[in-house]
Design a protein around this motif. Structure first.
Motif, PDB file in Angstrom:
ATOM      1  N   HIS A 181       0.843  -1.200   0.000  1.00 27.79           N
ATOM      2  CA  HIS A 181       0.000   0.000   0.000  1.00 27.79           C
ATOM      3  C   HIS A 181       0.879   1.251   0.000  1.00 27.79           C
ATOM      4  CE1 HIS A 181      -3.408   2.597   0.779  1.00 27.79           C
ATOM      5  NE2 HIS A 181      -2.756   3.136   1.797  1.00 27.79           N
ATOM      6  N   GLY A 182       0.558   2.169  -0.891  1.00 28.06           N
ATOM      7  CA  GLY A 182       1.309   3.413  -0.970  1.00 28.06           C
ATOM      8  C   GLY A 182       2.555   3.333  -1.824  1.00 28.06           C
ATOM      9  N   CYS A 183       2.784   2.186  -2.466  1.00 30.10           N
ATOM     10  CA  CYS A 183       3.965   2.003  -3.310  1.00 30.10           C
ATOM     11  C   CYS A 183       3.546   1.761  -4.759  1.00 30.10           C
ATOM     12  CB  CYS A 183       4.796   0.811  -2.829  1.00 30.10           C
ATOM     13  SG  CYS A 183       5.465   0.998  -1.165  1.00 30.10           S
ATOM     14  N   LYS A 184       4.465   2.008  -5.680  1.00 29.41           N
ATOM     15  CA  LYS A 184       4.248   1.684  -7.088  1.00 29.41           C
ATOM     16  C   LYS A 184       5.545   1.159  -7.686  1.00 29.41           C
ATOM     17  CE  LYS A 184       5.150   6.390  -8.779  1.00 29.41           C
ATOM     18  NZ  LYS A 184       4.609   7.528  -9.579  1.00 29.41           N
ATOM     19  N   ILE A 185       5.413   0.318  -8.704  1.00 29.42           N
ATOM     20  CA  ILE A 185       6.584  -0.268  -9.359  1.00 29.42           C
ATOM     21  C   ILE A 185       7.209   0.761 -10.294  1.00 29.42           C
ATOM     22  CG2 ILE A 185       7.404  -2.066 -10.922  1.00 29.42           C
ATOM     23  CD1 ILE A 185       5.156  -3.860  -9.881  1.00 29.42           C
ATOM     24  N   VAL A 186       8.488   1.047 -10.050  1.00 27.67           N
ATOM     25  CA  VAL A 186       9.244   1.913 -10.953  1.00 27.67           C
ATOM     26  C   VAL A 186       9.985   1.057 -11.975  1.00 27.67           C
ATOM     27  CG1 VAL A 186      11.021   3.700 -11.132  1.00 27.67           C
ATOM     28  CG2 VAL A 186       9.530   3.619  -9.122  1.00 27.67           C
ATOM     29  N   HIS A 187      10.703   0.049 -11.478  1.00 32.27           N
ATOM     30  CA  HIS A 187      11.430  -0.885 -12.335  1.00 32.27           C
ATOM     31  C   HIS A 187      11.152  -2.307 -11.849  1.00 32.27           C
ATOM     32  CE1 HIS A 187      13.609   2.716 -13.390  1.00 32.27           C
ATOM     33  NE2 HIS A 187      14.218   2.782 -12.219  1.00 32.27           N
ATOM     34  N   SER A 188      11.182  -3.251 -12.772  1.00 32.68           N
ATOM     35  CA  SER A 188      11.127  -4.665 -12.380  1.00 32.68           C
ATOM     36  C   SER A 188      11.762  -5.502 -13.477  1.00 32.68           C
ATOM     37  CB  SER A 188       9.692  -5.130 -12.118  1.00 32.68           C
ATOM     38  OG  SER A 188       8.937  -5.139 -13.310  1.00 32.68           O
ATOM     39  N   ILE A 189      12.253  -6.662 -13.062  1.00 35.57           N
ATOM     40  CA  ILE A 189      12.833  -7.588 -14.039  1.00 35.57           C
ATOM     41  C   ILE A 189      12.562  -9.014 -13.561  1.00 35.57           C
ATOM     42  CG2 ILE A 189      15.157  -7.526 -13.017  1.00 35.57           C
ATOM     43  CD1 ILE A 189      16.110  -7.459 -16.069  1.00 35.57           C
ATOM     44  N   GLN A 190      11.998  -9.815 -14.449  1.00 34.33           N
ATOM     45  CA  GLN A 190      11.495 -11.143 -14.111  1.00 34.33           C
ATOM     46  C   GLN A 190      12.484 -12.224 -14.530  1.00 34.33           C
ATOM     47  OE1 GLN A 190       8.287 -12.661 -16.571  1.00 34.33           O
ATOM     48  NE2 GLN A 190       7.106 -13.229 -14.751  1.00 34.33           N
ATOM     49  N   ALA A 191      12.511 -13.288 -13.756  1.00 37.13           N
ATOM     50  CA  ALA A 191      13.261 -14.501 -14.111  1.00 37.13           C
ATOM     51  C   ALA A 191      12.650 -15.655 -13.330  1.00 37.13           C
ATOM     52  CB  ALA A 191      14.755 -14.338 -13.844  1.00 37.13           C
ATOM     53  N   GLY A 192      13.263 -16.002 -12.181  1.00 41.20           N
ATOM     54  CA  GLY A 192      12.709 -17.051 -11.343  1.00 41.20           C
ATOM     55  C   GLY A 192      13.515 -18.343 -11.411  1.00 41.20           C
ATOM     56  N   PRO A 193      13.204 -19.244 -10.512  1.00 47.17           N
ATOM     57  CA  PRO A 193      12.111 -19.176  -9.546  1.00 47.17           C
ATOM     58  C   PRO A 193      12.481 -18.406  -8.285  1.00 47.17           C
ATOM     59  CG  PRO A 193      13.262 -21.243  -9.269  1.00 47.17           C
ATOM     60  CD  PRO A 193      13.914 -20.541 -10.434  1.00 47.17           C
ATOM     61  N   MET A 194      11.448 -18.154  -7.452  1.00 45.63           N
ATOM     62  CA  MET A 194      11.702 -17.707  -6.092  1.00 45.63           C
ATOM     63  C   MET A 194      12.571 -18.761  -5.418  1.00 45.63           C
ATOM     64  SD  MET A 194      10.962 -15.537  -3.524  1.00 45.63           S
ATOM     65  CE  MET A 194       9.348 -14.736  -3.649  1.00 45.63           C
ATOM     66  N   LEU A 195      13.619 -18.323  -4.737  1.00 45.50           N
ATOM     67  CA  LEU A 195      14.523 -19.254  -4.058  1.00 45.50           C
ATOM     68  C   LEU A 195      14.287 -19.316  -2.560  1.00 45.50           C
ATOM     69  CD1 LEU A 195      18.111 -18.826  -5.560  1.00 45.50           C
ATOM     70  CD2 LEU A 195      16.567 -20.751  -5.803  1.00 45.50           C
ATOM     71  N   TYR A 196      14.069 -18.137  -1.957  1.00 40.21           N
ATOM     72  CA  TYR A 196      13.982 -18.069  -0.507  1.00 40.21           C
ATOM     73  C   TYR A 196      12.999 -16.964  -0.119  1.00 40.21           C
ATOM     74  CZ  TYR A 196      15.507 -18.265   4.314  1.00 40.21           C
ATOM     75  OH  TYR A 196      15.542 -18.426   5.678  1.00 40.21           O
ATOM     76  N   PRO A 197      12.139 -17.181   0.877  1.00 39.52           N
ATOM     77  CA  PRO A 197      12.164 -18.303   1.835  1.00 39.52           C
ATOM     78  C   PRO A 197      11.518 -19.579   1.325  1.00 39.52           C
ATOM     79  CG  PRO A 197      10.409 -16.787   2.376  1.00 39.52           C
ATOM     80  CD  PRO A 197      11.133 -16.169   1.241  1.00 39.52           C
ATOM     81  N   ASP A 198      11.014 -19.541   0.082  1.00 41.16           N
ATOM     82  CA  ASP A 198      10.301 -20.685  -0.474  1.00 41.16           C
ATOM     83  C   ASP A 198      10.897 -21.027  -1.831  1.00 41.16           C
ATOM     84  OD1 ASP A 198       8.403 -22.528   0.029  1.00 41.16           O
ATOM     85  OD2 ASP A 198       6.681 -21.256  -0.404  1.00 41.16           O
ATOM     86  N   LEU A 199      11.399 -22.232  -2.014  1.00 44.89           N
ATOM     87  CA  LEU A 199      11.957 -22.660  -3.293  1.00 44.89           C
ATOM     88  C   LEU A 199      10.820 -23.177  -4.179  1.00 44.89           C
ATOM     89  CD1 LEU A 199      14.378 -23.197  -5.122  1.00 44.89           C
ATOM     90  CD2 LEU A 199      14.731 -25.361  -3.916  1.00 44.89           C
ATOM     91  N   LYS A 200      10.503 -22.424  -5.250  1.00 45.22           N
ATOM     92  CA  LYS A 200       9.309 -22.710  -6.045  1.00 45.22           C
ATOM     93  C   LYS A 200       9.647 -23.308  -7.411  1.00 45.22           C
ATOM     94  CE  LYS A 200       6.487 -19.218  -3.749  1.00 45.22           C
ATOM     95  NZ  LYS A 200       5.605 -18.042  -3.915  1.00 45.22           N
TER      96      LYS A 200
END
Length: 280
Positions: free
Chosen positions: A151-170
């Protein structure tokens, strides 16, 4: 002086016992810190106090990491998102200054792949690294592409890859690894369960951590998960690895890390890439 040196040695020995690494001395806490532990992993810490400019960089045509480093004059550049080397199209979302500059839905090879079609929504929602504007402050997050921002935030930059490693290895939940009913691996799209060079980005108390396993000290993603746990990171994710693993760093006063470069490929040479994360 002797007492100070003795205490420093004891302190360093204690850190090695816990993490396998001893920090390279820096002039202030605002410097980028780079360590190499005895298992061959490079750990780069970017303190939040630096107020670094951290943003993606994308190229229309594939380009070497070192060329982006030279072109941007950045302090540090690493490889980031996935791409198709055959058509040079992205397999990862990239947002720069609030605008989507790379969109995997424009990659026909991805979107029209019959095997992948039942899993496209999962693939398109893989994990991304985010730079957020939250009022008068900058924050970082690692989350699924479709996840809502704070809440109160907006995405300025992002870059996707994956997977999530921690705290959950997906691995399975982001459709990188699949297994049959007997637990046998039937798909491992990024050789996640085999030892390869790796590029990982993490967050801890607002600091950014980059963890590099080079071609001489390869790791599986479950092994990189354990490294993130040992470092007590808040969150961490995988960037493209293997032959894509690349880092260029201007370095500090320590001559060992001046104009420092990591490249990983079967022929010990860099691979041309599509997207990068740049630290200025």
């Amino acid at each position: 002086m002797k007492t100070i040196l003795t205490l420093a040695v004891i302190f360093c020995t204690a850190i090695i016992f816990v993490t396998g690494a001893c920090p390279v001395p820096q002039n202030t806490s605002k410097n980028i810190e780079i360590t190499k532990n005895f298992n061959g992993l490079y750990i780069i810490k970017i303190p939040k106090e630096r107020n670094s400019i951290i943003k993606p960089y994308v190229s229309k045509n594939l380009i070497y990491n070192k060329d982006v480093f030279a072109k941007t004059g950045a302090e540090l550049v690493i490889n980031a998102g996935y791409f198709d080397p055959n058509n040079q199209k992205t397999s990862s979302y990239v947002v720069i200054d609030g605008e989507t500059v790379l969109d995997p839905t424009t990659n026909k090879s991805l979107m029209e792949n019959k095997e992948l079609k039942p899993h496209l929504q999962t693939i398109l929602n893989r994990t991304e690294f985010r730079v957020l504007s939250c009022g008068n402050r900058t924050e970082y997050d690692i989350a699924a592409h479709n996840a809502k921002v704070h809440h109160g935030c907006k995405i300025v930059h992002s870059i996707q890859a994956g997977p999530m490693l921690y705290p959950d290895l997906k691995l399975s939940r982001e459709y990188f690894v699949t297994k049959d009913k007997d637990g046998n691996v039937t798909r491992d799209s990024i050789t996640a369960l085999k030892r390869c060079a790796r590029t990982v980005i993490g967050i801890k108390n607002g600091d950014i951590y980059i963890i590099i396993a080079n071609m001489y000290h390869k790791r599986t993603l479950p092994e990189m998960y354990k490294v993130c746990k040992q470092l007590h990171l808040d969150k961490a994710m995988n960037f493209d690895g293997g032959g894509s693993t690349s880092l260029n760093y201007k370095g500090t006063g320590n001559p060992e890390y001046k104009n420092f470069e990591i490249i990983s490929d079967k022929k010990a040479s860099a691979r041309k890439l599509k997207s990068f994360l740049v630290i200025e």
